[in-house]
Scaffold this motif. Structure first.
Motif: not given
Length: 253
Positions: A92, A94-95, A98, A127, A131, A141, A144-146
């Protein structure tokens, strides 16, 4: 902040860099331009440690880093993006971002494997910082999970910038950050680059073919042609240089 002195790099009989020397001033944007095959990406790879120069010196914040590996340079505060997007496509947004902070985490391998105590607290704090400091800053934002594969090209470029920013770099190296973008995406990326410089005080080294962008946002420009440095100066000085004009447009017969 970043100093390159008499850098030489060759691949067999091909001389990719021949005596390149320049400095990137703290908190400023320095552009590196030149025709295709001029040696721009080779220069980036030598500065970031992917290539070992045949001769010359790379100094970072007053320290000679010519012999350091890429990961040690990253630990000192050097981050980069790539000409071709180098994201982890099965992860994703976010990952991916990170992962840029790996040099800042201190948990050992056993704490990380067990994922309890210090390792868990450190990752949760990191994390939250990502964010707030990176994802909100880049206005992503909503994605972020896509997964990366679901994103258009322009947003993938922005995520790659976010991964570099997660390292809190002192020097940020951007290799053609607007290549392949439309006018709106280019304007957005230019705005983010300027905001990084202004809000974080980051020293930025930029390779780019979009001359409009380079002339607008760079304080200093270095020009390469066939591995040689043919000019350096302010955008106005470089634009008037006869060698630069000849390299880009060709000389009249």
């Amino acid at each position: 902040m970043l100093s390159v002195s008499d850098l030489h790099l060759s691949f067999g009989g091909i001389k990719a860099l021949q005596g390149v020397s320049f400095e990137a001033a703290p908190g400023e944007i320095t552009g590196v331009i030149g025709p295709n095959g001029a040696g721009k990406t080779s220069l980036f790879n030598a500065i970031s440690g992917f290539y070992t120069p045949d001769r010359g010196r790379v100094a970072f914040d007053g320290r000679d880093i010519t012999g350091l590996s890429p990961d040690r340079r990253a630990g000192l505060g050097m981050a980069r993006t790539f000409q071709n997007i180098a994201l982890f496509r099965g992860m994703t947004v976010l990952d991916n971002i990170k992962l840029g902070g790996h040099t800042r985490l201190s948990a050992n391998v056993w704490q990380a494997l067990a994922y309890f105590g210090p390792a868990r607290r450190e990752e949760l704090a990191f994390r939250a910082e990502i964010e707030e400091r990176v994802i909100d800053f880049l206005e992503i934002d909503h994605i972020r999970k896509a997964p990366i594969t679901a994103l258009p090209y322009g947003l993938q470029k922005r995520v790659e910038l976010g991964r570099a920013l997660a390292m809190q770099p002192k020097v940020l190296m951007l290799d053609e950050p607007v290549a392949g973008m439309n006018r709106e995406e280019t304007a957005d990326m230019a705005r983010f680059i300027l905001d990084v410089q202004e809000e974080f005080g980051t020293t930025i080294l930029l390779v780019e073919h979009d001359m409009g962008l380079v002339m607008d946002i760079c304080a200093h420009i270095v020009v390469l042609n066939f591995g040689q440095q043919i000019a350096a100066g302010t955008p106005a000085e470089v634009a008037r240089d006869d060698e630069v004009i000849e390299a880009y447009l060709g000389a009249a017969a």
